[in-house]
Structure formats: C-alpha cells, structure tokens
Design an enzyme around this catalytic site. Sequence first.
Site, mmCIF file in Angstrom:
data_model
loop_
_atom_site.group_PDB
_atom_site.id
_atom_site.type_symbol
_atom_site.label_atom_id
_atom_site.label_comp_id
_atom_site.label_asym_id
_atom_site.label_seq_id
_atom_site.Cartn_x
_atom_site.Cartn_y
_atom_site.Cartn_z
ATOM 1 N N LYS A 268 28.356 11.867 -1.078
ATOM 2 C CA LYS A 268 27.546 13.067 -0.837
ATOM 3 C C LYS A 268 26.710 13.382 -2.074
ATOM 4 C CE LYS A 268 28.157 18.074 -0.160
ATOM 5 N NZ LYS A 268 29.163 19.162 -0.068
ATOM 6 N N ASP A 273 23.696 23.228 -4.073
ATOM 7 C CA ASP A 273 24.103 23.833 -2.810
ATOM 8 C C ASP A 273 24.251 25.338 -2.972
ATOM 9 O OD1 ASP A 273 25.073 24.426 -0.321
ATOM 10 O OD2 ASP A 273 27.102 23.720 -0.731
ATOM 11 N N LYS A 280 26.141 31.395 -0.606
ATOM 12 C CA LYS A 280 27.384 31.517 -1.354
ATOM 13 C C LYS A 280 27.373 32.776 -2.222
ATOM 14 C CE LYS A 280 28.102 26.505 -1.849
ATOM 15 N NZ LYS A 280 29.448 26.407 -1.270
ATOM 16 N N ASP A 291 27.839 19.485 -6.615
ATOM 17 C CA ASP A 291 28.052 19.105 -5.220
ATOM 18 C C ASP A 291 27.551 17.689 -4.934
ATOM 19 O OD1 ASP A 291 29.308 19.932 -2.931
ATOM 20 O OD2 ASP A 291 27.536 20.821 -2.025
ATOM 21 N N ASP A 350 26.484 26.559 5.238
ATOM 22 C CA ASP A 350 27.137 26.082 4.015
ATOM 23 C C ASP A 350 28.039 24.880 4.276
ATOM 24 O OD1 ASP A 350 27.702 26.077 1.304
ATOM 25 O OD2 ASP A 350 29.377 27.469 1.506
ATOM 26 N N GLU A 352 27.139 21.948 5.026
ATOM 27 C CA GLU A 352 26.017 21.012 5.108
ATOM 28 C C GLU A 352 26.373 19.590 4.698
ATOM 29 O OE1 GLU A 352 26.679 20.934 1.176
ATOM 30 O OE2 GLU A 352 26.599 22.783 2.330
ATOM 31 N N ARG A 354 28.777 17.653 5.556
ATOM 32 C CA ARG A 354 29.101 16.807 6.712
ATOM 33 C C ARG A 354 27.858 16.461 7.519
ATOM 34 N NH1 ARG A 354 33.194 21.355 8.483
ATOM 35 N NH2 ARG A 354 33.077 21.572 6.229
#
Length: 500
Positions: A268, A273, A280, A291, A350, A352, A354
């Site tokens: 990833k 993020d 968040k 991230d 959030d 995201e 996946r």
Amino acid sequence: MEFKIKRGDLTGQKTPCLILGVFEKHKLSEPAEAIDKASGGHLSDILRKGDMDGETGRTLMLYGIPGVSCERVLLIGCGKRKEFNRRSYRKALAAAVTLLNDTRITTALCTLPEVIPAGMTRYRTVRDAVTTCADSVYHYDRTKQEKKSPRFPLKRLDLWVAEKQDTQTAQEAVRHGGAIARGVALAKDLSNLPGNICTPAYLADKAIDLGKDYPELRVEILEEKDLEALGMGALLSVSRGSRQPAKLILMEYRGGAQDAKPVVLVGKGLTFDAGGISIKPASDMDEMKFDMCGGASVFGAMLGALELALPLNLVGVVPASENLPDGDANKPGDIVTSLSGQTIEILNTDAEGRLILCDALTYCERFEPDVVIDMATLTGACAVALGKHPSGLFTQNEQLAAEILTAGEAAGDRAWRLPLWDDYQEELDSNFADMANIGNSRWGGAITAACFLARYTKQYPWAHLDIAGIAWRSGKKKGATGRPVSLLTELILKRSGQLK
C-alpha cells in the site's frame, strides 16, 4: 557502516575498541575471560569494585588494559546468563554501537556474536549484529538544515569469530545482513519523508532510479489514463480527491528460471491519508505520511533481492495515491466498480487502503504468481489487537501461513496469525453494491478488512500482512521502523535456496 569478519588471537587484535560481553553477578563471556586472563585478572578486579553489574545494555569503557593490544575495552551488560536471548542480545548490541557512534571511535571489534543466545545459530548472531547495528546508527536528516549526524561516526565494525570453520558462515551472514540493512534503510528513508515530498510521483521516480541502478530490474509506471483504460475504478476513486495523480508502480526482477512463477509483493503506497470526507482527527494526523510504509517495504525487499542477485523471480507492485477531502473526492454512499468488476459501496472514505489494494491484487493475476503477499498499514484495529510487536497475518493457505510465520521468527520480525473465516464475510454485505468497504459493526475491523481483500485474491495463493502496529514509532523516537523488510527478505532468501 562496513562490517568485516575477524578471527585469531583476541589478545593480539589491534583495534581502537574491543567490545566484550558481561553477564550479571560479574560473569564474563568467554571472549572476556580470555582478555581477563591475559590482563592478569584486570577485568575481574574492576567488576568486583561494583562499577558494573552486567544489567542488559549497561556500558563501561576501560582504558590501559594490560597484556592486550587494543586501545580500549568496552564492557557491555548482557543480563542473566541463563536468560540471555535474542532480545537481550540485540539490546546489548544496540547499546554498544550507539555509545561508540556518539564518541570519536570510528572502528571497533565486537565479540558479542561469539556469545550465542538460546535458540540462535552462528549465522543468526552475525546477521543480527549487522542488522541491529545498522538500525541503531540510522539517522534521518534529509529535511533538516542543521545536520546533526555524529562528527566522527562509527564507520566499521569488525565481528570476531573464534573458530576458522565458522568464517564462511559468518561472511555469508554479513552479506545477507548488509543487504537486509540497506533494504530497511531505503524503506525508512521513503517512509520518513513528508507527504509534500514523497508523493506518488516521487515513489514512481524512485522505482525508475532503482531500475537505472540495477539493469536487471524492469520498471513500469501506469498513469491514471492507463488505470482508467484498465478499469481500476476503486484505485482511481481514492485519487480523485487529490491534486497528485495516482500511479501503479511495477517492478519486475527475473533472477530465476524463465518459466518459474514469480513471488509478488504488493504494498500500500498511500503517501498521505487525511481520511478523505470521513476526515481523521487532527491529533497525530502528521503520522499519516507513514501510510505508505507497505509500499516502502516492497522497495526495501526488492533492493535486498537485487543486491544479493537472488535466483528467483520477484515482482513488486505499489499502488500509490493520496487520500484527501475535495469536491471530487469519494463520498460516503458512493459506489465504485473495481478492476475485477465487483462493485463497492464506500461507507467510510477513510477505509481507502483496501480500495487501492483490491485493484492492484486483481492486476497481479496477469503475472501468474506462485504466491502474492500484500502488506499495508490497513487498520488501527490490528494495532489494538496485537500492539506494536507483530504484524497481523491473514491467509487461508496453511502452508503459506507456516512459511511466513517461520520467516518472521527466523528474522526476528514476527507476525501473528488472525482468523480469516467466512463467518466474517457477511459483515461486508451491502444493499446497494456487491460489498461495502467496511464491516457493518465495529468488531473485528482488521479481519473484515482482510476479508474484503480476500474477495480479490481467489486466483492464486495469497497472504495479507497488516502492519499498522509495527510500521512506525510514535513519540520522542517517531519514525519508520523499516518493517517487515526483514521478514520479506528472509522469505525470499529461503525460497531462492540461499538458506537451509
């Protein structure tokens, strides 16, 4: 830092500093006993005075030791002899190297690898010495005007082995450990950079640079127009909220037989993020530059394989994007179509990671992989469940689970298996799409995230590593750990036949 193997009479070794292990109750390690004997009991006399008790990580620098050729002796505490394990060994190594790196000593000779902890081998103690010491002197200052690196850093650490027959094993351990350490450092460097520098385009350029340094690496960057033509609606939906275009970074190393199926590593690469519309909390949001640690670990593992010229085929896949709030960003309730054709209702923007991973995992089918392993800072739920020590492992393949767990134990970069039962799949049910991108309840968030990915990996053996708890440290020592590069490199070393 450079590492070399040394052997021969320890008392005659000419070095600016000789590192010796001491256990609690004034018990000397075997190398320390040899120096003590040559010095007429000088070390024992000092220990009896109570200057050092052998507590793990405690240090004592000595000068003018009679009967030996070294300029200094550094005593390092190793704890109780019966309880001396890998953890205390690494702690002792780190303490010794940190002290030396903060002094004017640029070269030293370490005997700690000769003190083999319970459950370890000569190869493991030497390799751990290389990786632990390299990790201890790692320093980030890329974005600092005032560089605070040590003025006289430790440049070379010699590792002493007593027996000639151990030399070849030790040298192999140094070679492997050096490649792992450089892979870890690359992963740290990429992860520690701020999001305004380390963008998806920056990661793509780094992959291209890696290909220039290693001609055997084929690099391809798929741009947003390519992703749109393929039908990667899930990945592209995440990047819509950012001014930084998404990239799909592909790195192919063909070191094995032409017809051998590759190992595929997917990481990833969310370079920042903010959570998108489901934004968040402001507190600690700066850490969301981490991230992309999964993608960074793919870079690190690829570098290790390249440096060691491993005889296997390896593919690295990094879907890279940002996740920010914008007028064109995903909204809760939106439905997108993935590369697989499956539709996804986005209940939380959030979740995201996946979304970008599922399209990358579907793309992996074209490599006809022997195995696919993805790693991602996917869920805070995994960190809640397992803390900051192991990665969370998810797979329905028993053989692959055993392989990854064994590699993690061997590398000291552990994983812990969590269930991936079909019982959890119904949590992803949606009234409006083939699935939702989060579970219908707050329970088992790491598991439902893995269940989501499992729906895109039915064509090959697959495992998922949730590294949200182990990819970086917070607080005073904030920074990337470079994990799970060691685990991944251990696994490909085994698969390529370089380790028995």
